[in-house]
Design an enzyme around this catalytic site. Structure first.
Site, PDB file in Angstrom:
ATOM      1  N   ARG A 189       0.854  -1.141   0.010  1.00 51.51           N
ATOM      2  CA  ARG A 189       0.044   0.104  -0.142  1.00 51.51           C
ATOM      3  C   ARG A 189       0.837   1.259   0.057  1.00 51.51           C
ATOM      4  O   ARG A 189       1.943   1.436   0.748  1.00 51.51           O
ATOM      5  CB  ARG A 189      -0.962   0.265   1.275  1.00 51.51           C
ATOM      6  CG  ARG A 189      -2.055  -1.182   1.105  1.00 51.51           C
ATOM      7  CD  ARG A 189      -3.068  -0.692   0.274  1.00 51.51           C
ATOM      8  NE  ARG A 189      -4.076  -1.726   0.219  1.00 51.51           N
ATOM      9  CZ  ARG A 189      -4.166  -2.860  -0.677  1.00 51.51           C
ATOM     10  NH1 ARG A 189      -3.196  -3.016  -1.666  1.00 51.51           N
ATOM     11  NH2 ARG A 189      -5.320  -3.581  -0.785  1.00 51.51           N
ATOM     12  N   HIS A 193       1.025  -0.346 -10.404  1.00 52.88           N
ATOM     13  CA  HIS A 193       0.040  -1.077  -9.694  1.00 52.88           C
ATOM     14  C   HIS A 193      -0.358  -2.257 -10.375  1.00 52.88           C
ATOM     15  O   HIS A 193      -1.410  -2.632 -10.627  1.00 52.88           O
ATOM     16  CB  HIS A 193      -1.219  -0.183  -9.210  1.00 52.88           C
ATOM     17  CG  HIS A 193      -1.931  -0.817  -8.150  1.00 52.88           C
ATOM     18  ND1 HIS A 193      -2.477   0.020  -7.132  1.00 52.88           N
ATOM     19  CD2 HIS A 193      -2.035  -2.071  -7.412  1.00 52.88           C
ATOM     20  CE1 HIS A 193      -2.961  -0.741  -6.089  1.00 52.88           C
ATOM     21  NE2 HIS A 193      -2.672  -2.001  -6.475  1.00 52.88           N
TER      22      HIS A 193
END
Length: 310
Positions: free
Chosen positions: A225, A273
């Site tokens: 994250r 990502h």
């Protein structure tokens, strides 16, 4: 009885997931009506993703479970209207993708591949890297993904130190927990991998003080994250040489703004990502299995612990 399953994961995902979900439900022997709209009181299960079409879960009084398509649940677990059981996605294909991405980047830094791939001066420097057993890797996060990645690195011979907020036992890995355990895991680490959820307790977990515990020139690999790392502290550690390289797949703002310093920094690798993605075919089978379990009165898979937030 025909079940009503509401697909509330957004219109863009519907054409991608619809055929796989229908096939998985049929394979599980479930008679189900898979829809994108339904009267709330008729819905038996909700297939959900953050930003989907349902934000208020209170009217879904018959719903037996909300089945998240993402491994992370931080964007839904705090919803006060969500009283139904919530299951996070543990997709075998997603796990495999994460293992491959983490292993690839750990090996890249371990072997020093960059200095051979980018060598404009054609420097001949025959200096072999140490063996994996001489390289200390800190794995922050020992959930499903962290354990799988750590196990692969152990198989390759790396000396893996694992850390989690609460005690865990993982065969072949020295496990630490809590504040003292974090220092033990990070001290002298040559490579650190962050695979933790985004919670208030993990915000800026890798700050200036903790980055200072790493071995000088250590590599930071973050597919977890964006909030796990203090961006300013990381940039300062890179400039000082305390961190030799950072490979980052997740960010506080995505897409990463074009003017963000990470893009231009010579010792930062940005990936968009892509470390791990839910795969519709395998994820649909996970969803169908949980619905089958719910109808059979069996425990649901990967039920979220509301008290812990994940």
């Amino acid at each position: 009885m025909t079940l009503t399953i509401l697909f509330a994961a957004g219109p863009a995902r519907w054409p991608v997931y619809q055929p796989h979900l229908r096939a998985a439900l049929a394979e599980a022997g479930l008679e189900a009506r898979l829809v994108t709209e339904a009267a709330p009181e008729t819905v038996d299960y909700i297939v959900y993703a953050p930003g989907g079409t349902v934000q208020d879960f209170a009217p879904y009084t018959r719903c037996k479970a909300v089945l998240n398509l993402w491994a992370g649940v931080e964007r839904i677990v705090g919803n006060p209207t969500l009283t139904q059981p919530l299951c996070r996605m543990v997709d075998p294909a997603l796990t495999q993708g994460m293992v491959e991405w983490v292993t690839g980047h750990v090996l890249r830094h371990h072997l020093g591949m960059d200095r051979h791939i980018v060598n404009p001066g054609h420097v001949w420097a025959p200096e072999p890297p140490p063996l994996a057993g001489e390289r200390r890797v800190a794995m922050l996060g020992l959930g499903e993904l962290g354990r799988a990645c750590a196990a692969m690195l152990v198989t390759l011979g790396f000396a893996v130190q694992g850390w989690s907020r609460s005690p865990r036992a993982v065969p072949g890995i020295a496990c630490h927990h809590g504040d003292d355990g974090l220092q033990a895991a990070l001290t002298g680490a040559d490579i650190v991998v962050t695979l933790l959820p985004a919670t208030p307790e993990t915000e800026n977990l890798l700050d200036a003080r903790r980055l200072g515990w790493l071995a000088p020139g250590a590599a930071v690999v973050n597919p977890g994250r964006g909030t796990l790392i203090d961006d300013a502290a990381l940039l300062a550690a890179l400039e000082a040489g305390q961190v030799g390289h950072a490979t980052l797949d997740v960010f506080r703002v995505e897409p990463l703004p074009a003017d963000h310093p990470f893009w231009a920094h010579p010792r930062v690798t940005v990936t968009p990502h892509v470390a791990a993605e839910t795969r519709p075919a395998s994820a649909s089978r996970v969803v169908a299995e949980n619905i089958r379990r719910g109808e059979a009165g069996e425990p649901l898979l990967h039920l979220v612990d509301r008290a812990r937030g994940y």
